[in-house]
Design an enzyme around this catalytic site. Structure first.
Site, PDB file in Angstrom:
ATOM      1  N   LYS A   1      -2.780  -2.010 -10.038  1.00  0.00           N
ATOM      2  CA  LYS A   1      -2.722  -0.796  -9.231  1.00  0.00           C
ATOM      3  C   LYS A   1      -4.124  -0.210  -9.154  1.00  0.00           C
ATOM      4  CE  LYS A   1       0.062   3.406  -8.690  1.00  0.00           C
ATOM      5  NZ  LYS A   1       1.146   4.219  -9.292  1.00  0.00           N
TER       6      LYS A   1
ATOM      7  N   SER B   1       0.850  -1.185   0.000  1.00  0.00           N
ATOM      8  CA  SER B   1       0.000   0.000   0.000  1.00  0.00           C
ATOM      9  C   SER B   1       0.880   1.227   0.000  1.00  0.00           C
ATOM     10  CB  SER B   1      -0.929   0.015   1.224  1.00  0.00           C
ATOM     11  OG  SER B   1      -1.877  -1.020   1.164  1.00  0.00           O
ATOM     12  N   GLY B   2       0.697   2.082  -0.989  1.00  0.00           N
ATOM     13  CA  GLY B   2       1.405   3.346  -1.034  1.00  0.00           C
ATOM     14  C   GLY B   2       0.516   4.475  -0.574  1.00  0.00           C
ATOM     15  N   GLY B   3       1.016   5.682  -0.687  1.00  0.00           N
ATOM     16  CA  GLY B   3       0.209   6.814  -0.274  1.00  0.00           C
ATOM     17  C   GLY B   3      -0.924   7.120  -1.225  1.00  0.00           C
TER      18      GLY B   3
ATOM     19  N   ASP C   1      10.345  12.027 -10.430  1.00  0.00           N
ATOM     20  CA  ASP C   1      10.490  11.236  -9.205  1.00  0.00           C
ATOM     21  C   ASP C   1      11.432  10.056  -9.453  1.00  0.00           C
ATOM     22  OD1 ASP C   1      10.130  10.552  -6.568  1.00  0.00           O
ATOM     23  OD2 ASP C   1       8.250   9.477  -6.901  1.00  0.00           O
TER      24      ASP C   1
ATOM     25  N   ALA D   1      -2.161   4.430  -3.841  1.00  0.00           N
ATOM     26  CA  ALA D   1      -2.910   3.282  -4.352  1.00  0.00           C
ATOM     27  C   ALA D   1      -2.421   2.006  -3.693  1.00  0.00           C
ATOM     28  CB  ALA D   1      -2.752   3.180  -5.879  1.00  0.00           C
TER      29      ALA D   1
ATOM     30  N   VAL E   1      -1.358  -1.992  -4.481  1.00  0.00           N
ATOM     31  CA  VAL E   1      -0.802  -2.794  -5.568  1.00  0.00           C
ATOM     32  C   VAL E   1      -1.033  -4.258  -5.227  1.00  0.00           C
ATOM     33  CG1 VAL E   1       1.244  -3.359  -6.922  1.00  0.00           C
ATOM     34  CG2 VAL E   1       0.932  -1.031  -6.056  1.00  0.00           C
TER      35      VAL E   1
END
Length: 465
Positions: A125, A101-103, A235, A105, A107
């Site tokens: 995603k 879990s990212g900020g 990024d 979404a 995955v």
């Protein structure tokens, strides 16, 4: 009176159609309907701005019909909330496990299962449910899908599918990358080796060179009309460079990339990305270009060769000051084992004046490959894969075994649910009135007679005119 009523009704219908009112029928809107409503809304916004004395604004990129969907046509957003572990299917893909879990979404590891044992592992995603209700994040997700699909290069993780689930959530399907992010590899190298050897330097140069090739393809991407998209990743960090066990390097996550004709634009004063790898012009909120990504590649290569962080300030203000003002430490003083030409190339990438950096990522990639040849250490795709597998053997074996087990379980489940197609095709349909000819009725053909001995003895002679 009836004719007057009918004329009044027709007039009202015409006015409603011109105003972009929803249809009373269930017919699907055509492209012209969508464009007509967009023009009406644009005129209304211009009229409202003029009444307030505001200056005329440049039309937003969502009014370009080349984008996936317009801002006004995103449709209803999902309102249900559930944990990432509760998802069993996303679109036509079977969800096997939650990866991270990212900020922005979640995955997942998914698989597309077809007939006769066909299957393909994918990375899915999907936006967090609480963010999927905000148009800003939906637009960012649409931008990522559109930009990534425009880049075709072996060093870029390309999407293979984009869609929307039944509950209205967007998802992006990409190739599942069987490997490790560069962050994990750097930590493993630091634990396994006390000094940087020729193989470690060659690995670092090769990874950054391959990433530069992929970024150059992104910088050169065009839309469907042939117009340059002017993509800047913004990024480029070790977490967004993936090294496969097969030896291929992939640039991932174009979620905050800058590009022309985007749905979403970053507001002034808001920084997105990894600050420690951001270029000075990015920190100063100045316009960015492809040389911004070149700076980030220079930071990554500097750190891999020196075995330390370039900007290690813990406080954000101190980190910004170091990026903008503090002199960049000389690589040859901290890592005397690095050849001088390679040192100079790294510091060219870290010039605060972007005019002094390599003009393109391709120029950097080609120069790094020349430096790689000077090192005298072979480092191709096979050597990169062997390097990663030798560095993290347990991780590589574990991931391979996990995929084999998941594929076997799905295959067994599919075999129990559906039968395979017949091995022999059905006979062709018989034409009415035509008698079927059995094989036994076909006359036997005599074998061709062998040529006379005198003909077999003659050699073939080529005559040239």
């Amino acid at each position: 009176s009836q004719s007057a009523a009918s004329r009044a009704g027709a007039a009202q219908a015409t006015a409603a159609k011109a105003a972009g009112a929803p249809k009373a029928t269930d017919d699907v809107d055509t492209v012209e309907d969508v464009r007509r409503r967009a023009r009406v809304r644009k005129a209304e916004r211009a009229k409202a701005a003029a009444s307030k004395g505001e200056a005329k604004k440049t039309p937003g990129p969502w009014e370009d019909d080349t984008v996936l969907e317009s801002r006004a046509e995103l449709g209803p957003l999902p309102s249900s909330r559930r944990g990432p572990e509760d998802v069993e299917r996303i679109g036509r893909y079977r969800v096997l496990k939650h990866i991270e879990s990212g900020g922005f979404a979640n995955v997942y590891l998914g698989r597309l299962v077809g007939l006769a044992g066909f299957g393909r592992f994918v990375a899915l995603k999907r936006i967090h449910d609480h963010l999927a209700q905000q148009h800003e994040f939906v637009e960012m997700f649409l931008d990522e899908a559109r930009l990534a699909s425009a880049i075709d290069h072996p060093n870029v993780c390309a999407p293979i599918d984009f869609g929307r689930t039944e509950d209205g959530a967007y998802y992006l399907a990409m190739d599942y990358l069987l490997g490790e992010p560069l962050t994990s590899i750097r930590r493993a190298v630091g634990r396994a080796r006390e000094e940087v050897g020729p193989e470690d330097m060659a690995f670092a140069v090769r990874v950054v060179a391959d990433a530069a090739h992929g970024l150059h393809a992104a910088h050169e991407a065009h839309d469907v009309r042939g117009r340059p998209l002017e993509v800047v990743h913004r990024d480029v960090a070790p977490g967004n460079l993936f090294v496969l066990y097969s030896g291929h390097v992939k640039v991932v996550d174009f979620g905050i990339a800058h590009a022309a004709r985007k749905l979403h634009t970053t507001k002034n004063g808001i920084f997105k990305g990894h600050l420690a790898f951001a270029a000075p012009e990015q920190v100063r909120a100045e316009p960015v270009d492809r040389r911004t990504d070149v700076w980030s590649l220079g930071v990554i290569l500097w750190e891999m060769l020196a075995r330390r962080r370039l900007f290690r300030q813990s406080h954000e203000l101190a980190l910004i000051n170091a990026i903008l003002v503090d002199p960049v430490p000389r690589l040859d003083e901290l890592a005397p084992w690095v050849p001088e030409p390679l040192v100079e190339l790294v510091h060219r990438c870290l010039e605060r004046d972007r005019e002094k950096r390599p003009e393109t990522a391709l120029e950097l990639a080609l120069e790094l490959e020349r430096q790689l040849g000077a090192l005298g250490e072979p480092m191709g795709v096979h050597e990169v894969g062997s390097y990663v597998c030798a560095l993290l053997p347990d991780r590589a074996h574990q991931k391979h075994r996990e995929l084999w087990a998941l594929a076997g379980d799905l295959q067994a489940e599919a075999s129990s649910e559906q039968a395979l197609p017949p091995s022999e095709p059905p006979p062709p349909p018989r034409v009415p009135g035509q008698r079927a000819i059995e094989t036994a009725e076909l006359p036997a053909l005599d074998a061709p007679a062998a040529p006379p001995a005198w003909k077999r003895a003659l050699p073939w002679v080529a005559v040239v005119a």
